[in-house]
Scaffold this motif. Structure first.
Motif, mmCIF file in Angstrom:
data_model
loop_
_atom_site.group_PDB
_atom_site.id
_atom_site.type_symbol
_atom_site.label_atom_id
_atom_site.label_comp_id
_atom_site.label_asym_id
_atom_site.label_seq_id
_atom_site.Cartn_x
_atom_site.Cartn_y
_atom_site.Cartn_z
ATOM 1 N N ARG A 33 0.555 -1.432 0.009
ATOM 2 C CA ARG A 33 0.126 -0.314 -0.167
ATOM 3 C C ARG A 33 0.366 1.281 0.023
ATOM 4 N N THR A 34 0.512 2.310 0.043
ATOM 5 C CA THR A 34 0.602 3.557 -0.300
ATOM 6 C C THR A 34 0.217 4.557 0.036
ATOM 7 N N ALA A 35 0.920 5.863 0.503
ATOM 8 C CA ALA A 35 0.103 6.443 1.487
ATOM 9 C C ALA A 35 1.355 7.866 0.304
ATOM 10 N N ILE A 36 0.595 9.199 -0.053
ATOM 11 C CA ILE A 36 1.294 10.329 0.312
ATOM 12 C C ILE A 36 1.515 10.983 0.834
ATOM 13 N N LEU A 37 2.269 12.255 0.531
ATOM 14 C CA LEU A 37 2.759 13.826 1.363
ATOM 15 C C LEU A 37 2.673 14.231 0.340
ATOM 16 N N GLU A 38 1.688 15.057 -0.033
ATOM 17 C CA GLU A 38 1.186 16.379 -1.173
ATOM 18 C C GLU A 38 0.199 17.291 -1.047
ATOM 19 N N PRO A 39 0.838 18.313 -1.208
ATOM 20 C CA PRO A 39 -0.392 19.440 -0.297
ATOM 21 C C PRO A 39 -1.149 19.473 -1.560
ATOM 22 N N GLU A 40 -0.817 19.220 -2.805
ATOM 23 C CA GLU A 40 -2.081 19.428 -4.397
ATOM 24 C C GLU A 40 -2.932 18.419 -4.277
ATOM 25 N N ALA A 41 -4.647 19.012 -4.239
ATOM 26 C CA ALA A 41 -5.260 18.231 -4.298
ATOM 27 C C ALA A 41 -4.782 17.340 -5.954
ATOM 28 N N ASP A 42 -5.265 15.779 -5.800
ATOM 29 C CA ASP A 42 -5.799 15.257 -7.193
ATOM 30 C C ASP A 42 -4.575 14.675 -7.981
ATOM 31 N N CYS A 43 -3.652 15.009 -6.846
ATOM 32 C CA CYS A 43 -1.898 15.156 -7.806
ATOM 33 C C CYS A 43 -2.131 13.265 -8.274
ATOM 34 N N PRO A 44 -0.837 13.286 -9.613
ATOM 35 C CA PRO A 44 -1.431 12.615 -10.275
ATOM 36 C C PRO A 44 -0.639 10.635 -9.605
ATOM 37 N N ALA A 45 -0.037 11.218 -7.716
ATOM 38 C CA ALA A 45 0.745 10.433 -7.527
ATOM 39 C C ALA A 45 -0.377 10.030 -6.183
ATOM 40 N N GLN A 47 -4.355 9.291 -7.481
ATOM 41 C CA GLN A 47 -4.862 9.233 -8.405
ATOM 42 C C GLN A 47 -4.729 7.325 -8.126
ATOM 43 N N VAL A 48 -3.507 7.239 -7.679
ATOM 44 C CA VAL A 48 -3.366 5.634 -7.856
ATOM 45 C C VAL A 48 -2.943 4.975 -5.912
ATOM 46 N N ALA A 49 -2.639 5.988 -5.204
ATOM 47 C CA ALA A 49 -1.679 5.625 -4.500
ATOM 48 C C ALA A 49 -3.163 5.119 -3.486
ATOM 49 N N ASN A 50 -2.922 4.642 -2.213
ATOM 50 C CA ASN A 50 -4.158 3.951 -0.996
ATOM 51 C C ASN A 50 -4.324 5.279 -0.306
ATOM 52 N N ARG A 51 -3.703 6.828 0.023
ATOM 53 C CA ARG A 51 -3.928 7.404 0.377
ATOM 54 C C ARG A 51 -3.211 8.676 0.063
ATOM 55 N N GLN A 52 -3.922 9.862 0.730
ATOM 56 C CA GLN A 52 -2.616 11.451 0.306
ATOM 57 C C GLN A 52 -3.160 11.834 1.793
ATOM 58 N N ILE A 53 -1.786 12.215 2.030
ATOM 59 C CA ILE A 53 -2.021 13.605 3.458
ATOM 60 C C ILE A 53 -1.949 15.137 2.217
ATOM 61 N N ALA A 54 -2.763 15.323 2.651
ATOM 62 C CA ALA A 54 -2.668 16.954 1.556
ATOM 63 C C ALA A 54 -1.969 18.034 2.590
ATOM 64 N N ALA A 55 -0.442 18.195 2.938
ATOM 65 C CA ALA A 55 0.191 18.723 3.908
ATOM 66 C C ALA A 55 1.791 19.557 3.181
ATOM 67 N N LEU A 338 0.478 8.185 -19.213
ATOM 68 C CA LEU A 338 0.085 9.693 -19.179
ATOM 69 C C LEU A 338 0.207 9.374 -17.359
ATOM 70 N N TYR A 339 0.062 11.029 -17.702
ATOM 71 C CA TYR A 339 0.138 11.453 -16.065
ATOM 72 C C TYR A 339 -1.011 11.052 -15.405
ATOM 73 N N GLY A 340 -1.515 12.089 -15.447
ATOM 74 C CA GLY A 340 -3.020 11.673 -14.875
ATOM 75 C C GLY A 340 -3.266 13.338 -15.171
ATOM 76 N N LYS A 341 -2.131 14.430 -15.981
ATOM 77 C CA LYS A 341 -2.546 15.796 -15.363
ATOM 78 C C LYS A 341 -3.744 16.814 -16.397
ATOM 79 N N ALA A 342 -4.171 17.044 -16.033
ATOM 80 C CA ALA A 342 -5.620 17.424 -16.380
ATOM 81 C C ALA A 342 -5.446 18.626 -17.207
#
Length: 361
Positions: A33-45, A47-55, A338-342
């Protein structure tokens, strides 16, 4: 850490861009499983990770949460605050180690460390004033590349000086932001190559075949494998990459960029303490991609065979070039990612594709 991570455990990734996305995908294939620390919502990672910490990357509460969730933490870009990596490392294993991050974040420190390992680079001097710049240019025959020591990538934060009256130094330091700079001598290189190499927690190292790289406007355009260089040159590049890994006590994948001189000598241009754009071809031409290799290394698993089954050319899809995708999907032996960037913007990496072909000879 001693025993390998068991399937189902969580790997933390600091940074949510396309490299984090591909790392999360590789981790999922191995049962993690993966958890991403990234302040940007709906970031490329995310979209495919189990969890994002938006900070923010240095948010104390977010770092504590990431450490609590994860068995090991890695990062997808080299501008993660070193203090944040050290804070994480006090609570959970962090690979590559924060020292590698610290070395790679400052071009002056990086080149000095590489030279201390007995590996060649372009000549360089620190620049902290217009006077330093003038002295450096005089030492380098009036030519050089002036770069910010920190936070530059894809050709940003750079200025090239060549002989001529147009290259005035007065006011340049202020124009570059009055931040610490480095002047590097121009290298008359025949080609640029890079080595993607990995070192496991047991100290074992492996390296992929070097790729020959072409840049446009400071951004990687294509990576071609095999590189058009002598076997001795390619071997020297692999050996240098392995020495850097050992010298840094590294765990994970590293990207090492080289200049190849006319006589075949290699000089290190820079290192990236992470998976690297010039290694994207490995997902199409190797059984074990650089992304899986990195996950294997930080999880304590056996490293995979880096051998390739095909020759290939990887090309980045920059900005509006992403419109080529429908046609690329009609072509034989082309792997599109593709990287999922809008939004496609000039200079923005939207994806890449790799054209594979039977190996020559």
């Amino acid at each position: 850490m001693s025993a390998p991570l068991a399937p189902g455990e969580t790997i933390g990734i600091v940074g949510g861009g396309q490299l984090g996305r591909m790392l999360a995908m590789a981790a999922a294939r191995l049962g993690y499983r993966t958890a991403i620390l990234e302040p940007e919502a709906d970031c490329p990672a995310a979209q495919v990770a189990n969890r994002q910490i938006a900070a923010a990357y240095d948010d104390p509460g977010a770092l504590a949460e990431l450490a609590r969730l994860c068995a090991v933490v890695t990062y997808e870009f080299e501008n993660v605050p070193v203090a944040a990596a050290e804070r994480l490392a006090a609570a959970v294993p962090v690979f590559p180690p924060p020292r590698a991050l610290e070395v790679a974040q400052d071009r002056l420190t990086e080149k000095a460390a590489i030279n201390a390992m007995g590996i060649g680079t372009a000549r360089f001097v620190a620049v902290d004033s217009d006077e330093d710049l003038a002295a450096g240019l005089a030492a380098f025959g009036g030519e050089g590349v002036l770069k910010t020591r920190r936070l530059g990538y894809d050709g940003k934060g750079q200025r090239v000086f060549r002989r001529g009256p147009e290259d005035q130094v007065q006011g340049v330091f202020a124009a570059m932001g009055s931040v610490p700079l480095i002047l590097e001598a121009l290298v008359p290189f025949a080609r640029e190559i890079s080595v993607i190499a990995a070192r496991g927690r047991d100290g074992k190292t492996v390296a992929y075949d070097p790729a020959e790289n072409v840049h446009r406007d400071g951004i990687l355009h294509t990576s071609t494998v095999p590189a058009a260089a002598a076997p001795e040159t390619l071997a020297a590049a692999r050996e240098a990459a392995a020495a850097i890994l050992d010298g840094l006590g590294y765990v994970g994948v590293v990207g090492v960029e080289f200049f190849v001189l006319a006589d075949g000598e290699v000089l290190v241009n820079e290192i990236a303490p992470r998976v690297h754009n010039s290694g994207h071809w490995t997902e199409a031409a190797c059984a074990v991609s650089q992304f899986e290799q990195h996950i294997r290394a930080i999880a304590g698993l056996a490293l995979g065979d880096p051998a390739r089954h095909s020759d290939c050319v990887m090309e980045n899809l920059i900005g509006d070039a992403v419109a080529r995708v429908p046609q690329l999907l009609r072509e034989k032996d082309v792997v599109v990612h593709l990287y999922g960037k809008a939004e496609a913007r000039p200079g923005r990496k939207m994806g890449h594709f790799t054209r594979i072909m039977p190996p020559r000879g």
